[in-house]
Design an enzyme around this catalytic site. Structure first.
Site, PDB file in Angstrom:
ATOM      1  CG  ASP A 297       0.348  -6.479  -1.121  1.00 17.98           C
ATOM      2  OD1 ASP A 297      -0.312  -5.475  -1.457  1.00 17.98           O
ATOM      3  OD2 ASP A 297       1.592  -6.524  -1.241  1.00 17.98           O
TER       4      ASP A 297
HETATM    5  C1  BGC Z   1       1.932  -3.431  -2.799  1.00 18.19           C
HETATM    6  C2  BGC Z   1       1.726  -2.931  -1.392  1.00 18.19           C
HETATM    7  C3  BGC Z   1       0.770  -1.774  -1.395  1.00 18.19           C
HETATM    8  C4  BGC Z   1      -0.518  -2.182  -2.061  1.00 18.19           C
HETATM    9  C5  BGC Z   1      -1.551  -1.083  -2.072  1.00 18.19           C
HETATM   10  C6  BGC Z   1       0.628  -3.648  -3.537  1.00 18.19           C
HETATM   11  O1  BGC Z   1       0.841  -3.903  -4.876  1.00 18.19           O
HETATM   12  O2  BGC Z   1       2.651  -4.635  -2.740  1.00 18.19           O
HETATM   13  O3  BGC Z   1       2.946  -2.562  -0.835  1.00 18.19           O
HETATM   14  O4  BGC Z   1       0.553  -1.342  -0.081  1.00 18.19           O
HETATM   15  O5  BGC Z   1      -0.237  -2.547  -3.390  1.00 18.19           O
HETATM   16  O6  BGC Z   1      -1.189  -0.050  -2.887  1.00 18.19           O
END
Ligand code: BGC
Length: 767
Positions: A297
């Site tokens: 993530d």
């Molecule tokens: C979130 C994810 C997301 C990623 C990219 C993160 O902060 O937890 O769900 O896919 O950002 O945008």
């Protein structure tokens, strides 16, 4: 008569046609073709041979370009890196011109011309915005949800995006957690069905189709179990809980052929999930044989430092990579440290090769080498196409859950809803005309200009019989608009109050410590209720709210979530009965926050308040598992949802009173059936739900577990027999020896309208 079935081996019998149909999953329309990622191995090996270590690591590096979706603590010269083959994937970039321009750098300037993979959070639509996922789950209609994902894929891929960070398949049992809105709710079985539906919809039949969007099961794993419902918080749970509740939707995504997984932010029983060898390798690779790749993530690899299991970026990179994270999203730690870690013998070159293979396979499977660019005129032709917009309206209608519809304060002798034509309506509330909030969080390229609000739709329908007053804002103490709202109510025959959360009150980093109507909205409802006019409360939210006062004092409550671009038409058609509410809750609505976490599939304690049988009345005995100031039961249980008609259920019949465990293990099943009758005066859709409970087992089992359901659209007076088969698949659980097996047990089986209704049939599974 419409019907749809989502259970392997489920049998349905139609009374009217007398036809018996046995549908297995492979016979369902839209069944996935398992991606054949391993059929291009020669090409993969050929490329790998030509790559330097830096170029290999480059394929494992991902950066955001565009609107940030996390803390922006890393700045790199992306063009220079791209030209050196130092980036494998870019995310948050949209617009065909933009993605093509970046792709051109990769294809024309980099030595090996390996195309970029563009990722994005395409969560509930791309340009055409559908209801938020918790609303989509309330449809209990995976086939419909699959269609929404397909539309999103068609629109996103037109702009060069070929990878979505969806579906989010985290089980969520705590409505304080804002991300409950991004998933399918609290049930692992339903979560698995929706996970697979999204994967099929996004990825389509074949990844090489240019409209295919590589899917990503996130956030692996346990993220929804955040302590106290606070986002990013720690999670500590037993392996049994992990395997029974939190892993199944991920497994379902893997079985449906999802191409990627995303490791999460949270620590899980002391080990951060972005450095968790047990979940990322033992379970995902060794047990499930997952062949795709894992992305971290946003900066979750760097976050191993604040978690406290790494003191520096080099250690964080080493630990994440060793655990099984193939691609580094945004932390810039793989690019910085992996080559040296390989040089120092701390990370094996073969392991890097393996991760690179996984990424290259996907790029080849997606056809990116042959077709790296998108047609810049395509997006305009596909986005907001009329069938997409129609689907957005249908999906919104299917997502609404009628929580209450009272006859006690009738209009024209019937319940409050549906409204009859010819009445004067007062529309009150901060969300009646808020286009942006209808989009919900993670609305991608959804534009408020595309949204039709409730006010717009009702104005078209009612002309001068609509009186609008905003009344208050979502979060304010000011009562400046109250008087106007009360006056509007006085002039009307019926009041619609459009209340709830604005869109940024749910989603990431949007946990709440109070989950009631925010600001002074409840005070406004009270003030308007004082006029004595019948009220329809339309609740917009990304989570279950505590609505105990409202449920007692307001005539009708329609849970509308954040319904997307077609909010207005869908709501207006539903309120006036052209569409009937057919949604059912997939997350329990508590009476008060102190009950949270509250979910239907909990364990029974040694001192349950209800005695042995769930239907027995609470005796009120003090030394039981109870509150002194609140009931244990929810306000609205899992599976709950009213319609504009009524349904009755016959007693459940089981094909046998006993069956041996040996027979179950040999593949024999118990058939259970019940008859559902539309006992009201209108056509309506019922969701007949199959629940089981097992006792006498080696470990405690939930008081109920959903194991199947059938959606039935029945005409007034029409009956249908619903039948389910219960076999090893439904009965097996993680037993005392942590084996996934069925056991001898006393089995209770319900076919019921929701998780708190019905009388079970009893079956003995003997040793
Ligand atoms: C979130 C994810 C997301 C990623 C990219 C993160 O902060 O937890 O769900 O896919 O950002 O945008």
């Amino acid at each position: 008569m419409q019907r749809s079935i989502f259970r392997t081996g489920l049998v349905a019998l139609s009374l009217t046609s007398g036809l018996c149909v046995n549908l297995s999953r492979s016979a369902e329309p839209g069944a996935p073709t398992r991606p054949d990622w391993l059929s291009h191995e020669d090409r993969v090996e050929d490329l790998l041979k030509q790559m330097t270590l830096e170029e290999k690591v480059g394929q494992l590096v991902q950066f955001s370009n565009g609107t940030a979706t996390g803390p922006e603590n890393v700045k790199v010269d992306q063009d220079a890196l791209l030209a050196r083959g130092g980036i494998g994937s870019i995310f948050n970039a949209t617009g065909a011109k933009n993605t093509n321009a970046m792709q051109r750098v990769a294809m024309e300037k980099s030595r090996l011309k390996i195309p970029l993979l563009f990722g994005l959070d395409v969560i509930h639509g791309y340009r055409t915005t559908f209801p938020v996922p918790l609303g989509l789950a309330a449809t209990w209609d995976p086939a419909l949800v699959e269609q929404t994902a397909r539309v999103a894929a068609v629109e996103a891929s037109a702009e060069g995006v070929r990878w979505t960070f969806a579906p989010m398949v985290d089980i969520a049992r705590d409505p304080r957690w804002g991300r409950i809105m991004e998933g399918a709710g609290e049930d692992p079985y339903l979560g698995g069905l929706f996970a697979a539906a999204y994967v099929r919809g996004f990825q389509g039949k074949d990844l090489s189709d240019p409209t295919s969007l590589l899917a990503c099961a996130k956030h692996y794993v346990g993220y929804g179990g955040a302590e106290a419902g606070r986002d990013y918080n720690s999670v500590d749970m037993s392996e049994r809980m992990l395997r029974e509740i939190y892993l199944p939707p991920f497994r379902a995504a893997a079985d449906a052929g999802v191409g990627t997984f995303m490791s999460a932010f949270n620590s899980l029983s002391g080990v951060p999930t972005s450095a968790n060898h047990f979940t990322l390798t033992t379970v995902l690779r060794d047990e499930w044989a997952f062949k795709g790749f894992v992305v971290s993530d946003w900066t979750s690899i760097a976050e191993l430092i604040p978690h406290g299991i790494a003191l520096d970026g080099r250690t964080a990179a080493r630990k994440a990579f060793a655990a099984g994270v193939d691609m580094d999203m945004q932390a810039n730690l793989y690019a910085t440290h992996l080559p040296k870690l390989v040089g120092d013998g701390k990370v094996s070159a073969a392991a890097v090769d393996e991760s690179v293979r996984r990424v290259l396979r996907m790029k080849i499977a997606l056809g990116l080498f042959e077709k790296p660019y998108t047609d810049e005129s395509l997006a305009e032709r596909v986005e907001l196409a009329s069938d997409h917009v129609q689907l957005a309206r249908r999906a919104a209608e299917a997502s609404f859950v009628l929580l209450k519809n009272e006859r006690a304060r009738p209009i024209d002798g019937g319940p409050v809803l549906p409204l009859s034509e010819g009445k004067t309506v007062a529309l009150i509330g901060p969300l009646a005309d808020s286009a942006e909030d209808m989009l919900g969080e993670w609305s991608c390229k959804g534009d408020k200009k595309d949204v039709v609000t409730l006010r717009t739709s009702l104005a078209e329908r009612l002309k001068d019989r609509l009186i609008y007053a905003k009344g208050t804002d979502v979060r304010t103490d000011s009562r400046a608009g109250f008087e106007e709202a009360i006056e509007a109510a006085k002039k009307a025959d019926v009041v619609i109050m459009a209340m709830g959360e604005h869109r940024q009150m749910s989603g990431e980093a949007a946990s709440r410590s109070k989950i009631d109507l925010p600001g002074n909205q409840q005070e406004l409802v009270k003030a308007v209720a004082g006029t004595g006019k019948p009220i329809v409360l339309v609740v917009f939210s990304g989570r279950p709210l505590t609505l105990a006062w409202e449920a007692e004092h307001v005539g009708a409550i329609l849970q509308a979530w954040h319904p997307g671009a077609q909010a207005g038409p869908a709501l207006s058609r539903t309120l006036f009965g052209e569409a009937s509410p057919a949604g059912r809750l997939t997350a329990t609505f508590p009476r008060s926050l102190g009950q949270v976490p509250l979910y239907y599939n909990h364990f029974k304690t040694g001192r349950p308040i209800h005695g042995e049988d769930d239907d027995e009345k609470d005796t009120g005995f003090r030394f039981n598992s109870r509150y002194i100031d609140e009931k244990n039961s929810p306000l609205f249980p899992f599976g709950w949802g009213l319609t504009y008609t009524t349904f009755t259920y016959s007693p459940v019949k089981a094909s046998a009173e006993t069956i041996s465990l040996a027979d179950i293990n040999a593949g024999k099943t118990i058939n259970v059936e019940g008859t559902v009758t539309n006992s009201g005066g209108r056509e309506g859709t019922e969701v007949a739900q199959l629940y089981i409970r097992q006792r006498g087992t080696s470990v405690v089992r939930p008081v109920r577990e959903l194991k199947g359901f059938e959606r039935l659209t029945l005409k007034p007076g029409e009956s249908r027999v619903v039948r389910f088969e219960i076999g090893r698949e439904q009965l097996a659980f993680w037993n005392i020896d942590m084996k996934h097996e069925a056991e001898a047990a006393e089995l209770a089986v319900w076919i019921a309208p929701h998780a708190a209704a019905g009388k079970p049939a009893m079956v003995r599974i003997t040793d």
